[in-house]
Design a protein around this motif. Sequence first.
Motif, PDB file in Angstrom:
ATOM      1  N   ASN A  96       0.812  -1.223   0.000  1.00 38.19           N
ATOM      2  CA  ASN A  96       0.000   0.000   0.000  1.00 38.19           C
ATOM      3  C   ASN A  96       0.839   1.264   0.000  1.00 38.19           C
ATOM      4  OD1 ASN A  96      -2.181  -1.679   0.120  1.00 38.19           O
ATOM      5  ND2 ASN A  96      -2.840  -1.077   2.160  1.00 38.19           N
ATOM      6  N   ASN A  97       2.022   1.208   0.580  1.00 37.84           N
ATOM      7  CA  ASN A  97       2.859   2.405   0.674  1.00 37.84           C
ATOM      8  C   ASN A  97       3.950   2.409  -0.392  1.00 37.84           C
ATOM      9  OD1 ASN A  97       1.266   3.008   2.851  1.00 37.84           O
ATOM     10  ND2 ASN A  97       2.828   2.767   4.395  1.00 37.84           N
ATOM     11  N   THR A  98       4.829   1.409  -0.368  1.00 38.60           N
ATOM     12  CA  THR A  98       5.983   1.447  -1.270  1.00 38.60           C
ATOM     13  C   THR A  98       5.609   1.111  -2.713  1.00 38.60           C
ATOM     14  OG1 THR A  98       7.273   0.681   0.637  1.00 38.60           O
ATOM     15  CG2 THR A  98       8.386   0.751  -1.494  1.00 38.60           C
ATOM     16  N   ALA A  99       4.974  -0.035  -2.924  1.00 38.25           N
ATOM     17  CA  ALA A  99       4.659  -0.446  -4.294  1.00 38.25           C
ATOM     18  C   ALA A  99       3.649   0.499  -4.943  1.00 38.25           C
ATOM     19  CB  ALA A  99       4.133  -1.885  -4.308  1.00 38.25           C
ATOM     20  N   ALA A 100       2.641   0.913  -4.199  1.00 40.11           N
ATOM     21  CA  ALA A 100       1.650   1.839  -4.757  1.00 40.11           C
ATOM     22  C   ALA A 100       2.297   3.176  -5.105  1.00 40.11           C
ATOM     23  CB  ALA A 100       0.504   2.038  -3.770  1.00 40.11           C
ATOM     24  N   SER A 101       3.219   3.633  -4.262  1.00 44.05           N
ATOM     25  CA  SER A 101       3.908   4.895  -4.546  1.00 44.05           C
ATOM     26  C   SER A 101       4.758   4.771  -5.806  1.00 44.05           C
ATOM     27  CB  SER A 101       4.789   5.298  -3.360  1.00 44.05           C
ATOM     28  OG  SER A 101       4.004   5.578  -2.223  1.00 44.05           O
ATOM     29  N   ARG A 102       5.410   3.635  -5.967  1.00 42.85           N
ATOM     30  CA  ARG A 102       6.224   3.438  -7.167  1.00 42.85           C
ATOM     31  C   ARG A 102       5.372   3.549  -8.425  1.00 42.85           C
ATOM     32  NH1 ARG A 102       7.713   1.337 -11.423  1.00 42.85           N
ATOM     33  NH2 ARG A 102       5.662   0.339 -11.477  1.00 42.85           N
ATOM     34  N   ALA A 103       4.195   2.922  -8.401  1.00 40.56           N
ATOM     35  CA  ALA A 103       3.304   2.981  -9.551  1.00 40.56           C
ATOM     36  C   ALA A 103       2.841   4.410  -9.818  1.00 40.56           C
ATOM     37  CB  ALA A 103       2.107   2.059  -9.326  1.00 40.56           C
ATOM     38  N   LEU A 104       2.486   5.124  -8.759  1.00 39.19           N
ATOM     39  CA  LEU A 104       2.030   6.501  -8.916  1.00 39.19           C
ATOM     40  C   LEU A 104       3.140   7.400  -9.450  1.00 39.19           C
ATOM     41  CD1 LEU A 104      -0.172   8.688  -8.471  1.00 39.19           C
ATOM     42  CD2 LEU A 104       0.721   8.932  -6.129  1.00 39.19           C
ATOM     43  N   ILE A 105       4.343   7.218  -8.930  1.00 38.55           N
ATOM     44  CA  ILE A 105       5.476   8.019  -9.411  1.00 38.55           C
ATOM     45  C   ILE A 105       5.725   7.755 -10.893  1.00 38.55           C
ATOM     46  CG2 ILE A 105       7.973   8.387  -9.195  1.00 38.55           C
ATOM     47  CD1 ILE A 105       7.601   7.674  -6.168  1.00 38.55           C
ATOM     48  N   GLU A 106       5.618   6.509 -11.307  1.00 38.56           N
ATOM     49  CA  GLU A 106       5.804   6.204 -12.736  1.00 38.56           C
ATOM     50  C   GLU A 106       4.737   6.898 -13.586  1.00 38.56           C
ATOM     51  OE1 GLU A 106       5.976   2.493 -15.919  1.00 38.56           O
ATOM     52  OE2 GLU A 106       6.392   2.102 -13.796  1.00 38.56           O
ATOM     53  N   SER A 107       3.498   6.873 -13.133  1.00 33.51           N
ATOM     54  CA  SER A 107       2.444   7.577 -13.865  1.00 33.51           C
ATOM     55  C   SER A 107       2.733   9.069 -13.951  1.00 33.51           C
ATOM     56  CB  SER A 107       1.089   7.354 -13.186  1.00 33.51           C
ATOM     57  OG  SER A 107       0.641   6.028 -13.342  1.00 33.51           O
ATOM     58  N   ALA A 108       3.245   9.627 -12.855  1.00 37.28           N
ATOM     59  CA  ALA A 108       3.561  11.058 -12.840  1.00 37.28           C
ATOM     60  C   ALA A 108       4.664  11.382 -13.839  1.00 37.28           C
ATOM     61  CB  ALA A 108       3.970  11.486 -11.433  1.00 37.28           C
ATOM     62  N   SER A 148       8.724   1.569   4.870  1.00 33.59           N
ATOM     63  CA  SER A 148       7.968   1.717   3.627  1.00 33.59           C
ATOM     64  C   SER A 148       7.990   3.163   3.148  1.00 33.59           C
ATOM     65  CB  SER A 148       6.534   1.225   3.809  1.00 33.59           C
ATOM     66  OG  SER A 148       5.769   2.104   4.618  1.00 33.59           O
ATOM     67  N   LYS A 149       7.958   4.105   4.072  1.00 33.93           N
ATOM     68  CA  LYS A 149       8.003   5.521   3.720  1.00 33.93           C
ATOM     69  C   LYS A 149       9.407   5.942   3.293  1.00 33.93           C
ATOM     70  CE  LYS A 149       3.747   7.034   4.738  1.00 33.93           C
ATOM     71  NZ  LYS A 149       2.908   7.878   3.871  1.00 33.93           N
ATOM     72  N   LEU A 150      10.417   5.438   3.995  1.00 32.41           N
ATOM     73  CA  LEU A 150      11.797   5.788   3.650  1.00 32.41           C
ATOM     74  C   LEU A 150      12.170   5.271   2.265  1.00 32.41           C
ATOM     75  CD1 LEU A 150      14.319   7.207   4.731  1.00 32.41           C
ATOM     76  CD2 LEU A 150      15.054   4.997   5.668  1.00 32.41           C
ATOM     77  N   MET A 151      11.667   4.104   1.915  1.00 34.11           N
ATOM     78  CA  MET A 151      11.923   3.557   0.583  1.00 34.11           C
ATOM     79  C   MET A 151      11.309   4.444  -0.500  1.00 34.11           C
ATOM     80  SD  MET A 151      11.306  -0.437   1.591  1.00 34.11           S
ATOM     81  CE  MET A 151      11.444  -1.146  -0.039  1.00 34.11           C
ATOM     82  N   THR A 152      10.142   4.997  -0.222  1.00 31.00           N
ATOM     83  CA  THR A 152       9.520   5.902  -1.190  1.00 31.00           C
ATOM     84  C   THR A 152      10.328   7.194  -1.312  1.00 31.00           C
ATOM     85  OG1 THR A 152       7.338   4.969  -0.748  1.00 31.00           O
ATOM     86  CG2 THR A 152       7.411   7.135  -1.795  1.00 31.00           C
ATOM     87  N   GLU A 153      10.837   7.698  -0.202  1.00 30.45           N
ATOM     88  CA  GLU A 153      11.715   8.868  -0.272  1.00 30.45           C
ATOM     89  C   GLU A 153      12.915   8.591  -1.188  1.00 30.45           C
ATOM     90  OE1 GLU A 153      13.085  10.630   3.289  1.00 30.45           O
ATOM     91  OE2 GLU A 153      11.111  10.814   4.224  1.00 30.45           O
ATOM     92  N   ALA A 154      13.494   7.400  -1.057  1.00 29.55           N
ATOM     93  CA  ALA A 154      14.651   7.047  -1.887  1.00 29.55           C
ATOM     94  C   ALA A 154      14.267   7.000  -3.361  1.00 29.55           C
ATOM     95  CB  ALA A 154      15.226   5.703  -1.442  1.00 29.55           C
ATOM     96  N   MET A 155      13.098   6.439  -3.664  1.00 23.99           N
ATOM     97  CA  MET A 155      12.634   6.411  -5.051  1.00 23.99           C
ATOM     98  C   MET A 155      12.495   7.821  -5.610  1.00 23.99           C
ATOM     99  SD  MET A 155       9.837   3.348  -5.489  1.00 23.99           S
ATOM    100  CE  MET A 155       8.813   3.762  -4.083  1.00 23.99           C
TER     101      MET A 155
END
Length: 333
Positions: A96-108, A148-155
């Motif tokens: 819900n946090n890391t994988a979903a954020s990755r998908a959203l960032i790719e769309s952006a 999960s949040k820190l991984m999204t920051e790194a992405m």
Amino acid sequence: MSKPFPVLVTGGAGYIGSHAVLALLDAGWAVVVLDNLVTGFDWAVDERATLIEGAAEDMALTGRLIADHGIGAVMHFAGSVVVPESVADPLKYYRNNTAASRALIESAVTGGVRHFIFSSTAATYGDAESVPIREDAATDPINPYGRSKLMTEAMLRDVSAAHPMNHAALRYFNVAGADPQQRSGQSTAGATHLIKVAVEAATGKRDHVVVFGADFDTADGTGVRDYIHVSDLAAAHVAALDALIAEPTRSRTLNCGYGHGYSVLEVLDAVDRVTNRKIERRFAGRRAGDPAALVADNSAIVRELAWKPERDDLDLIVGDALAWERALATRRG
């Protein structure tokens, strides 16, 4: 002054997201809200915004929204936020946090979005060696939520280096209170935040409040936290967006707090003062992983953004939370 583009807000029907939507709308931004309404409420979304029911990880949907609405910035609040649950069900949090954020960032990135504001957390620091905590302190989360949040920051750092998109990662400390105009507030059933729990007890929804740990190395033995009013936090997101637009090649990681803390007992004393009644307190052992004190060094956000706290008063925070709790009881009734 007209704004240059609409903003997509994921999780905009939730507690913090709905306040950010209000702040954006009040500042003149057009807003599209994307929320799956699992923990959010459609009635919490201001009618000036466009609400779409769906998931942030649905790349076909987010790509279409970005294209159809000409989205220029994303504010990403969608995700799971309960620390003990993250320990019990880590895969949920990485999904819900890391994988979903990755998908959203790719769309952006694919849609040409230039600015991305991420709802991060002080849990990225883990057990901080000293307080107040600066943004350059070591990040060593002690639970899957923080990781999960820190991984999204790194992405986001990597993506901002590779693509024409800058970002702001805002690390929240303890968020509390409600919109002073009572347009939104913390509405989730079973919430675990102290001020929410305390005002539920003050309005008869609970018969006591549990104090977890009275043997910390603090003045009264209970944990100390930095409580920021949710409306001040929402205003910080709007200021962060303005800063990203003004300096399109610069990204930021900023603490969101007031720079001072209150103990659990001090918070409960404030609720007693505001309500003029005494809440029953029951003491229990510490929860695993709870640090003694978690307080922000907020000098960077005050220095770098056109933002300053407007509601830095514990009794005011409690009063707004209490007013919302009473309004919520009427709504549910």
